[in-house]
Motif scaffolding. Structure first.
Motif, mmCIF file in Angstrom:
data_model
loop_
_atom_site.group_PDB
_atom_site.id
_atom_site.type_symbol
_atom_site.label_atom_id
_atom_site.label_comp_id
_atom_site.label_asym_id
_atom_site.label_seq_id
_atom_site.Cartn_x
_atom_site.Cartn_y
_atom_site.Cartn_z
ATOM 1 N N VAL A 283 71.228 28.558 46.445
ATOM 2 C CA VAL A 283 72.452 28.280 45.679
ATOM 3 C C VAL A 283 73.290 29.553 45.549
ATOM 4 O O VAL A 283 74.520 29.514 45.669
ATOM 5 C CB VAL A 283 72.119 27.679 44.290
ATOM 6 N N ALA A 284 72.634 30.690 45.353
ATOM 7 C CA ALA A 284 73.368 31.958 45.255
ATOM 8 C C ALA A 284 74.111 32.260 46.555
ATOM 9 O O ALA A 284 75.251 32.749 46.536
ATOM 10 C CB ALA A 284 72.408 33.095 44.912
ATOM 11 N N VAL A 285 73.493 31.956 47.698
ATOM 12 C CA VAL A 285 74.173 32.142 48.990
ATOM 13 C C VAL A 285 75.389 31.227 49.063
ATOM 14 O O VAL A 285 76.486 31.655 49.454
ATOM 15 C CB VAL A 285 73.217 31.880 50.178
ATOM 16 N N LEU A 286 75.223 29.966 48.676
ATOM 17 C CA LEU A 286 76.350 29.026 48.701
ATOM 18 C C LEU A 286 77.476 29.502 47.783
ATOM 19 O O LEU A 286 78.646 29.441 48.155
ATOM 20 C CB LEU A 286 75.889 27.625 48.282
ATOM 21 N N GLU A 287 77.121 29.977 46.612
ATOM 22 C CA GLU A 287 78.151 30.457 45.676
ATOM 23 C C GLU A 287 78.869 31.687 46.218
ATOM 24 O O GLU A 287 80.057 31.871 45.977
ATOM 25 C CB GLU A 287 77.550 30.743 44.304
ATOM 26 N N SER A 288 78.164 32.515 46.979
ATOM 27 C CA SER A 288 78.808 33.695 47.554
ATOM 28 C C SER A 288 79.862 33.311 48.594
ATOM 29 O O SER A 288 80.737 34.103 48.913
ATOM 30 C CB SER A 288 77.765 34.627 48.185
ATOM 31 N N LEU A 289 79.789 32.088 49.088
ATOM 32 C CA LEU A 289 80.750 31.610 50.093
ATOM 33 C C LEU A 289 81.936 30.876 49.461
ATOM 34 O O LEU A 289 82.896 30.551 50.158
ATOM 35 C CB LEU A 289 80.040 30.677 51.083
ATOM 36 N N ARG A 290 81.867 30.611 48.178
ATOM 37 C CA ARG A 290 82.933 29.838 47.516
ATOM 38 C C ARG A 290 84.301 30.497 47.692
ATOM 39 O O ARG A 290 85.267 29.846 48.078
ATOM 40 C CB ARG A 290 82.622 29.647 46.026
ATOM 41 N N THR A 291 84.411 31.779 47.437
ATOM 42 C CA THR A 291 85.719 32.459 47.494
ATOM 43 C C THR A 291 86.358 32.379 48.879
ATOM 44 O O THR A 291 87.544 32.019 48.965
ATOM 45 C CB THR A 291 85.585 33.906 47.015
ATOM 46 N N PRO A 292 85.669 32.675 49.969
ATOM 47 C CA PRO A 292 86.355 32.568 51.259
ATOM 48 C C PRO A 292 86.649 31.132 51.696
ATOM 49 O O PRO A 292 87.584 30.889 52.438
ATOM 50 C CB PRO A 292 85.407 33.255 52.249
ATOM 51 N N ILE A 293 85.852 30.173 51.218
ATOM 52 C CA ILE A 293 86.036 28.781 51.649
ATOM 53 C C ILE A 293 87.102 28.068 50.837
ATOM 54 O O ILE A 293 87.920 27.336 51.375
ATOM 55 C CB ILE A 293 84.685 28.023 51.608
ATOM 56 N N VAL A 294 87.096 28.266 49.513
ATOM 57 C CA VAL A 294 88.086 27.602 48.655
ATOM 58 C C VAL A 294 89.423 28.299 48.825
ATOM 59 O O VAL A 294 89.580 29.453 48.479
ATOM 60 C CB VAL A 294 87.635 27.601 47.182
ATOM 61 N N GLN A 295 90.387 27.550 49.381
ATOM 62 C CA GLN A 295 91.686 28.145 49.683
ATOM 63 C C GLN A 295 92.848 27.357 49.095
ATOM 64 O O GLN A 295 94.002 27.530 49.451
ATOM 65 C CB GLN A 295 91.862 28.255 51.220
ATOM 66 N N LYS A 296 92.528 26.466 48.168
ATOM 67 C CA LYS A 296 93.619 25.687 47.551
ATOM 68 C C LYS A 296 93.401 25.591 46.060
ATOM 69 O O LYS A 296 92.326 25.665 45.565
ATOM 70 C CB LYS A 296 93.684 24.350 48.280
ATOM 71 N N SER B 97 89.352 22.655 47.720
ATOM 72 C CA SER B 97 89.529 23.065 46.326
ATOM 73 C C SER B 97 88.159 23.402 45.747
ATOM 74 O O SER B 97 87.124 23.153 46.378
ATOM 75 C CB SER B 97 90.152 21.919 45.520
ATOM 76 N N ASN B 98 88.133 23.944 44.533
ATOM 77 C CA ASN B 98 86.854 24.202 43.858
ATOM 78 C C ASN B 98 86.056 22.919 43.684
ATOM 79 O O ASN B 98 84.845 22.907 43.870
ATOM 80 C CB ASN B 98 87.094 24.877 42.502
ATOM 81 N N ALA B 99 86.737 21.829 43.339
ATOM 82 C CA ALA B 99 86.046 20.545 43.161
ATOM 83 C C ALA B 99 85.419 20.080 44.476
ATOM 84 O O ALA B 99 84.301 19.561 44.493
ATOM 85 C CB ALA B 99 87.007 19.498 42.614
ATOM 86 N N ASP B 100 86.148 20.255 45.586
ATOM 87 C CA ASP B 100 85.606 19.875 46.898
ATOM 88 C C ASP B 100 84.344 20.681 47.194
ATOM 89 O O ASP B 100 83.339 20.139 47.660
ATOM 90 C CB ASP B 100 86.628 20.150 48.011
ATOM 91 N N TYR B 101 84.410 21.978 46.926
ATOM 92 C CA TYR B 101 83.269 22.831 47.246
ATOM 93 C C TYR B 101 82.079 22.501 46.346
ATOM 94 O O TYR B 101 80.936 22.489 46.804
ATOM 95 C CB TYR B 101 83.637 24.312 47.139
ATOM 96 N N THR B 102 82.341 22.199 45.099
ATOM 97 C CA THR B 102 81.266 21.815 44.190
ATOM 98 C C THR B 102 80.606 20.522 44.679
ATOM 99 O O THR B 102 79.377 20.389 44.643
ATOM 100 C CB THR B 102 81.806 21.652 42.752
ATOM 101 N N LYS B 103 81.412 19.596 45.169
ATOM 102 C CA LYS B 103 80.863 18.347 45.710
ATOM 103 C C LYS B 103 80.000 18.651 46.937
ATOM 104 O O LYS B 103 78.905 18.094 47.087
ATOM 105 C CB LYS B 103 81.981 17.373 46.065
ATOM 106 N N PHE B 104 80.489 19.531 47.808
ATOM 107 C CA PHE B 104 79.712 19.925 48.984
ATOM 108 C C PHE B 104 78.382 20.541 48.563
ATOM 109 O O PHE B 104 77.330 20.206 49.118
ATOM 110 C CB PHE B 104 80.522 20.915 49.843
ATOM 111 N N GLU B 105 78.403 21.435 47.574
ATOM 112 C CA GLU B 105 77.166 22.038 47.078
ATOM 113 C C GLU B 105 76.203 20.967 46.560
ATOM 114 O O GLU B 105 74.993 21.086 46.726
ATOM 115 C CB GLU B 105 77.450 23.037 45.957
ATOM 116 N N GLY B 106 76.747 19.921 45.941
ATOM 117 C CA GLY B 106 75.910 18.819 45.471
ATOM 118 C C GLY B 106 75.206 18.116 46.623
ATOM 119 O O GLY B 106 74.031 17.753 46.524
ATOM 120 N N TYR B 107 75.925 17.928 47.729
ATOM 121 C CA TYR B 107 75.315 17.322 48.914
ATOM 122 C C TYR B 107 74.208 18.223 49.461
ATOM 123 O O TYR B 107 73.143 17.741 49.848
ATOM 124 C CB TYR B 107 76.357 17.093 50.015
ATOM 125 N N VAL B 108 74.463 19.525 49.507
ATOM 126 C CA VAL B 108 73.435 20.465 49.986
ATOM 127 C C VAL B 108 72.220 20.401 49.064
ATOM 128 O O VAL B 108 71.077 20.383 49.524
ATOM 129 C CB VAL B 108 73.981 21.904 50.087
#
Length: 198
Positions: free
Chosen positions: A185-198, A154-165
């Motif tokens: 961070v911009a690279v990580l954000e560019s990956l949000r759409t393909p990774i977040v699938q719920k 989810s978006n929340a999961d990905y945001t948590k992952f970004e926090g760990y990074v």
């Protein structure tokens, strides 16, 4: 006729000098833009350094910088999962963590190598060491196509992952360079759409 030639020659020389000086002024007023170094180059690039994890071996500084951040990120995720904190990412990594002994250690090392390959290749590491041949981001993060992924993010999961990074980048000195960190961070954000699938 000789006077005409001298006058014509003088006019041409003056015009040439004028155009040349205008041309030089234009160059000074609008300098050529300097190409920004890639993230990989700013992380140390292809400079060869001693690999602290493999005695007697050398590694590119850019790749080593990524590997340090990736390994620290994996460590933070595993520690959070083991703490049973609410909202941890255990469901995503359950298949990997269910493995035991050498299998788990080997597959965590493969995950680290795969992530290091991915980030190195996609941020400017162009030699044969930095190739990525893994799944696409969509396939890698979908349990239907990747049995080693426990659940969709989810978006929340990905945001948590970004926090760990971010914490890992800070622990490894990457976050101290604000411009570099912003680009990561911009690279990580560019990956949000393909990774977040719920």
């Amino acid at each position: 006729m000789k006077n005409f030639s001298k006058i014509t020659l003088s006019v041409l020389i003056v015009a040439s000098a004028t155009l040349t000086s205008c041309s030089n002024n234009d160059d000074e007023a609008t300098p050529m833009p300097v190409a920004k170094a890639t993230i990989y180059e700013r992380l140390g690039g292809t400079k060869m350094v001693t690999d602290p994890d493999n005695p007697g071996m050398m590694i590119e500084q850019g790749r080593l910088s990524y590997r340090k951040v990736v390994n620290s990120t994996i460590g933070l995720i595993v520690a959070d999962i083991q703490s049973n904190a609410a909202g941890n990412l255990q469901a995503h990594f359950a298949p990997l963590l269910a493995e035991t002994g050498d299998t788990q250690a080997t597959n965590i090392a493969k995950l680290s190598d795969n992530l290091t390959d991915f980030f190195s290749f996609n941020t400017g590491g162009t030699n044969a060491v930095n190739t990525y041949s893994g799944l696409s981001m969509v396939a890698a993060h979908n349990p239907a196509t990747n049995a080693r992924m426990g659940t969709k993010a989810s978006n929340a999961d990905y945001t948590k992952f970004e926090g760990y990074v971010g914490a890992a980048a800070n622990a490894n000195g990457v976050a101290s360079n604000t411009e570099l960190y912003t680009d990561v961070v911009a690279v990580l954000e560019s990956l949000r759409t393909p990774i977040v699938q719920k």
